[in-house]
Scaffold this active site. Structure first.
Site, PDB file in Angstrom:
ATOM      1  CB  VAL A 248      -0.971   0.007   1.210  1.00 46.56           C
ATOM      2  CG1 VAL A 248      -1.888   1.222   1.162  1.00 46.56           C
ATOM      3  CG2 VAL A 248      -1.787  -1.259   1.243  1.00 46.56           C
TER       4      VAL A 248
ATOM      5  CB  ILE B 241     -15.988   0.500  -0.455  1.00 43.37           C
ATOM      6  CG1 ILE B 241     -15.611  -0.741  -1.265  1.00 43.37           C
ATOM      7  CG2 ILE B 241     -17.469   0.794  -0.585  1.00 43.37           C
ATOM      8  CD1 ILE B 241     -16.256  -2.008  -0.758  1.00 43.37           C
TER       9      ILE B 241
ATOM     10  N   GLY C 228      -1.099  -9.829  -2.921  1.00 39.80           N
ATOM     11  CA  GLY C 228      -1.016  -8.768  -1.914  1.00 39.80           C
ATOM     12  C   GLY C 228      -2.333  -8.511  -1.203  1.00 39.80           C
TER      13      GLY C 228
ATOM     14  CD  GLU D  55      -4.320  -8.190   6.984  1.00 39.84           C
ATOM     15  OE1 GLU D  55      -3.577  -7.532   7.718  1.00 39.84           O
ATOM     16  OE2 GLU D  55      -4.932  -7.676   6.030  1.00 39.84           O
TER      17      GLU D  55
ATOM     18  CG  ASP E 248      -8.907  -8.167   7.816  1.00 39.00           C
ATOM     19  OD1 ASP E 248      -8.012  -7.340   8.079  1.00 39.00           O
ATOM     20  OD2 ASP E 248      -9.714  -8.016   6.885  1.00 39.00           O
TER      21      ASP E 248
ATOM     22  CE  LYS F  50     -10.545  -5.051   6.430  1.00 34.35           C
ATOM     23  NZ  LYS F  50     -10.316  -6.030   5.369  1.00 34.35           N
TER      24      LYS F  50
ATOM     25  N   GLY G 250      -5.658  -4.770  -1.871  1.00 36.87           N
ATOM     26  CA  GLY G 250      -4.725  -4.533  -2.971  1.00 36.87           C
ATOM     27  C   GLY G 250      -4.124  -3.140  -2.891  1.00 36.87           C
TER      28      GLY G 250
HETATM   29  N1  HSE Z   1      -6.270  -8.820   4.176  1.00 33.88           N
HETATM   30  C1  HSE Z   1      -7.250  -7.824   3.930  1.00 33.88           C
HETATM   31  C2  HSE Z   1      -8.336  -8.400   3.066  1.00 33.88           C
HETATM   32  C3  HSE Z   1      -6.601  -6.628   3.283  1.00 33.88           C
HETATM   33  O1  HSE Z   1      -8.109  -9.473   2.480  1.00 33.88           O
HETATM   34  O2  HSE Z   1      -9.414  -7.824   2.963  1.00 33.88           O
HETATM   35  C4  HSE Z   1      -7.502  -5.436   3.153  1.00 33.88           C
HETATM   36  O3  HSE Z   1      -7.915  -4.957   4.403  1.00 33.88           O
END
Ligand code: HSE
Length: 414
Positions: free
Chosen positions: A16, A128, A179, A182, A193, A197, A295
């Site tokens: 990133v 988004i 990419g 994580e 993850d 979020k 990405g």
């Molecule tokens: N590893 C996370 C995903 C990266 O696959 O959504 C983006 O937050």
């Protein structure tokens, strides 16, 4: 209105960070990168940026740098960088969902105390525009629910497994190579993850700050080909879905679970690395947000949007959080689920259901579909490791367990 050009200190030059550098290199009208600090001195970096530093203080003690962008993946180190930068009066942008979710209250406190903007649009759903919409647009219409695919890697794996029947491990390796995943892919596949979020989205949607560890979470690593076969036969797809939903008593539940999605649901067509979120407001419509959820460039685009917002003096107001009428947690509701199990567990699994609608088993394994209470499901999950659980749906508020018609088994009480 626009302030003087921002001078950026960037932490991290991974996927990133490099993406952001490339975007700003093409157009630096808003801001330019003054310094970049990275962790590993001898790593080969494909960039024309002249001097990388390895000392965080080179950025944190530079009085000319007025915006710190933190794009590293070590959550503990990220928190030190972010909190120090705020204490020094610098604006901060981060994409580190784990760090933000695990320190949400402390970060709120620091923003208030040092009166600095701290933005993190890239932390949820990458490209988004979710957080600013939840924060601003939905200030005036009370949100009822938020349901979405917020992890690109698992959606990529599930899509591959569903469509191409390739092995889970191969799909995971592809997600890592692109990419999306994580550094520790367990964070993706076990739903951590998505839970980070969901913590962030729930705070902005409902003003409720829930610890990631309080979110009921089931990942995708227990899913087997039998469940995909079932989905294909029933014309369903399996997605890892994060949900926050508020009832009429202002109680909220937050869950991350694999879910069967019907063909007429907006999330059905959210495939590959795409993320998608459906919001429902009490007096409004359902809205559907979709875009690339992981990405380099999608994530960097969200960081760029935050840079622009900071240039225009924007900060999150957290009005719902500070309003004081934060929803309580809902722990008692019913769900329709499928539980798959090794055959020796059949009797035990059956005993947790309130009503079984469908059952299948052979000499080795089987599944039940039916109604289970959230309380039972939580306990079942904590006791049994080698079962797989997929949600059909949470029963609505008017659901009456006594009116369920059971084809085969006797109704049991909780
Ligand atoms: N590893 C996370 C995903 C990266 O696959 O959504 C983006 O937050």
């Amino acid at each position: 209105m626009q302030q003087k050009k921002l001078s950026i200190g960037l932490f991290g030059f991974g996927c990133v960070g490099k993406g952001l550098y490339d975007l700003l290199y093409k157009d630096d009208t808003l801001a330019s990168i003054k310094k970049i600090v990275v962790k590993t001195p001898d790593k080969k970096r494909h960039s024309n940026f002249s001097t990388f530093s390895f000392d965080p203080d080179d950025i944190l003690n530079d009085g000319e740098i007025n915006l710190v962008i933190e794009l590293i993946d070590d959550a503990a180190a990220a928190f030190i960088i972010v909190s120090t930068a705020m204490k020094k009066g610098k604006a901060v942008i981060s994409a580190n969902k784990k760090m933000i979710a695990e320190n949400f209250r402390e970060l709120l406190h620091l923003q208030k105390k040092y009166n600095v903007p701290f933005l993190y649009e890239a932390s949820c759903g990458a490209s988004i525009p979710l957080i600013r919409n939840l924060e601003e647009y939905y200030k005036t219409c009370s949100l009822q629910s938020l349901e979405g695919i917020v992890n690109g890697s698992t959606n990529f794996i599930l899509t591959k497994a569903f469509e191409h029947k390739i092995f889970y491990q191969n799909a995971l390796e592809e997600a890592q190579a692109l990419g999306y995943a994580e550094t520790d892919p367990i964070l993706d596949t076990e739903g951590f993850d998505a839970a980070y979020k969901l913590t962030i989205l729930t705070a902005h949607a409902f003003g409720k700050c829930i610890e990631p560890s309080e979110i009921f979470r089931i990942g995708i690593n227990q899913l087997r080909e039998t469940e995909f076969q079932y989905a294909r036969r029933e014309k369903l797809k399996i997605k890892l879905v994060a949900t926050s939903c508020k009832d009429h008593e202002e109680k909220i539940y937050c869950i991350v679970m694999p879910k069967f999605i019907q063909a007429d649901h907006p999330l059905y067509h959210v495939d590959g690395v795409l993320n998608g979120v459906v919001t429902k407001a009490r007096n409004g419509d359902a809205h559907f947000f979709s875009g690339k959820g992981a990405g380099a460039l999608p994530t960097a685009s969200a960081v760029l949007s935050d840079i622009s917002a900071i240039a225009h003096k924007y900060k999150y107001g957290y009005e719902k959080y500070y309003a004081g009428n934060v929803p309580r947690t809902k722990n008692d509701f019913f769900m329709r689920v499928m539980v798959s199990f090794p055959i020796e567990k059949k009797e035990d699994i059956q005993s947790w259901f309130l009503a079984i609608e469908e059952s299948f088993y052979n000499n080795e394994s089987g599944y039940f579909t039916g109604i289970i209470s959230f309380k039972n499901l939580r306990e079942l999950k904590s006791l049994q490791e080698d079962i797989s659980i997929i949600l059909f749906d949470v029963c609505n508020e008017n659901f009456d367990i006594n009116k369920v018609e059971i084809p085969e088994f006797e109704l049991q009480t909780i």
